[in-house]
Design a protein around this motif. Structure first.
Motif, mmCIF file in Angstrom:
data_model
loop_
_atom_site.group_PDB
_atom_site.id
_atom_site.type_symbol
_atom_site.label_atom_id
_atom_site.label_comp_id
_atom_site.label_asym_id
_atom_site.label_seq_id
_atom_site.Cartn_x
_atom_site.Cartn_y
_atom_site.Cartn_z
ATOM 1 N N GLY A 190 17.551 48.722 8.061
ATOM 2 C CA GLY A 190 16.752 48.378 7.000
ATOM 3 C C GLY A 190 15.856 46.948 6.989
ATOM 4 N N PHE A 191 15.944 46.185 7.983
ATOM 5 C CA PHE A 191 15.011 45.243 8.001
ATOM 6 C C PHE A 191 13.658 45.495 8.658
ATOM 7 N N LYS A 192 12.820 46.144 7.541
ATOM 8 C CA LYS A 192 11.512 46.660 8.120
ATOM 9 C C LYS A 192 10.546 45.924 8.997
ATOM 10 N N ASP A 193 10.714 44.346 8.462
ATOM 11 C CA ASP A 193 9.897 43.562 9.174
ATOM 12 C C ASP A 193 10.307 42.796 10.307
ATOM 13 N N ILE A 208 11.197 34.620 24.180
ATOM 14 C CA ILE A 208 10.999 35.935 23.575
ATOM 15 C C ILE A 208 11.892 35.799 22.131
ATOM 16 N N THR A 209 11.204 36.244 21.120
ATOM 17 C CA THR A 209 11.872 36.020 19.860
ATOM 18 C C THR A 209 12.175 37.367 19.133
ATOM 19 N N VAL A 210 13.309 37.468 18.781
ATOM 20 C CA VAL A 210 13.817 38.661 17.985
ATOM 21 C C VAL A 210 13.207 38.060 16.308
ATOM 22 N N ALA A 211 12.481 38.502 15.738
ATOM 23 C CA ALA A 211 12.203 37.841 14.151
ATOM 24 C C ALA A 211 12.724 38.778 13.405
ATOM 25 N N PRO A 217 8.452 33.770 8.372
ATOM 26 C CA PRO A 217 9.555 33.049 7.912
ATOM 27 C C PRO A 217 10.288 32.222 9.137
ATOM 28 N N HIS A 218 10.039 32.876 10.355
ATOM 29 C CA HIS A 218 10.709 32.142 11.413
ATOM 30 C C HIS A 218 9.912 31.048 12.225
#
Ligand code: SF4
Ligand code: SF4
Ligand code: SF4
Length: 294
Positions: A190-193, A208-211, A217-218
């Motif tokens: 459900g974290f669509k962004d 590498i970032t999983v935002a 926001p990150h």
């Protein structure tokens, strides 16, 4: 050349700041009170930005959570603010003294501090506003990727210390695959962004970032750009002798100082509970996301 990467999974990070501390311990960096302790700013981020003694900070973005969900009164988004280890590093391109270079064994951008002449051009060129300086004759201080650890079969100190495994280190392709898997998982939850950062930005980063909540926001710039002047200098280097090059670069860059990307400088007003961007004077946030807490 080896092509390694750090994977930061923001959805796993508990913001314990163990990585900040490990970086300081391994690299023998002090933590002077005046640079690293501040009165409450409306955020649990500390310090507010990188400084000459701090190569890595965990950034905090606190916002109101979903009021219908008991567990989500505050939406915490954590970021890993440090060097992104660009594949085409503008800092190394513009450096007239060769103090910054790509480490063959990792693909990360390392520092030879003795070569730094303190001109601060790399700070102007960096698309992420990373390089900082320390000492009376300023010398650059930024993340090196811990090449001395990697050369001895160890992971970088920050990665080694991370308990929830929000930080991983290994082959870049493998880190990208893990990151994509995680983004797909978050979106399905459900974290669509949720989005992956670092695969293609600026021809690829080595962080590498999983935002989880999207980029801003990150603390990640949406469309990072290299200062075109840094690329010009890189082209000119082979035909300009180093000393002359330094002079030319010096004259030209002096006009450009301050033009490069800068993180917003924020100030918190304890009376109004407003967070203000000092450059524009605009209010960027009211409260700390915890209003309504009992
Ligand atoms: S050590 Fe890991 S969990 Fe703790 S702040 Fe750093 S990345 Fe987050
Ligand atoms: S993030 Fe900035 S300091 Fe790090 S490699 Fe890229 S240009 Fe250089
Ligand atoms: S890789 Fe090494 S120098 Fe870079 S942030 Fe991690 S501990 Fe610090």
């Amino acid at each position: 050349m080896a092509d390694l990467a750090i994977l930061f999974d923001a959805s796993r990070c508990s913001a314990c700041k163990g990585c900040q501390v490990a970086c300081k311990c391994w690299n023998g960096l002090p933590s002077p009170t005046e640079k690293n302790v501040q009165s409450f700013t409306g955020s649990y981020q500390s310090p507010l930005d990188l400084n000459g003694d701090t190569r890595l900070i965990i950034s905090f973005d606190e916002a109101a959570g979903d009021p219908d969900t008991q567990w989500n009164r505050v939406r915490w988004a954590f970021g890993r603010r440090s060097c992104q280890h660009c594949s085409n590093p503008a800092c190394a391109s513009i450096c007239p003294s060769g103090a910054l270079s790509v480490e063959e064994s990792t693909g990360f951008v390392t520092v030879t501090e003795d070569k730094c002449i303190g001109c601060k051009y790399c700070s102007t060129a960096c698309p992420f506003d990373v390089p900082r300086y320390h000492g009376k004759k300023p010398k650059i201080n930024k993340c090196t990727g811990c090449p001395e650890r990697v050369a001895n079969g160890r992971t970088p100190a920050c990665v080694q210390t991370c308990q929830p495994e929000a930080l991983k280190f290994g082959d870049r392709e493998e880190m990208l695959a893990l990151g994509k898997e995680r983004v797909a998982y978050l979106q399905a939850k459900g974290f669509k962004d949720a989005v992956l950062y670092g695969e293609n930005e600026l021809d690829g980063l080595h962080v590498i970032t999983v935002a989880k909540y999207g980029l801003t926001p990150h603390g990640l710039p949406v469309d990072p750009q290299i200062n075109p002047f840094a690329e010009l200098v890189d082209i000119a280097k082979p035909v300009i002798a180093l000393a002359a090059g330094a002079t030319v670069v010096g004259l030209a860059t002096s006009f450009l100082t301050g033009v490069g990307y800068k993180q917003p400088q924020l100030r918190y007003d304890v009376t109004t509970k407003e967070t203000i961007d000092e450059t524009t004077g605009t209010v960027v946030k009211v409260g700390n996301g915890q209003e309504g807490e009992e």
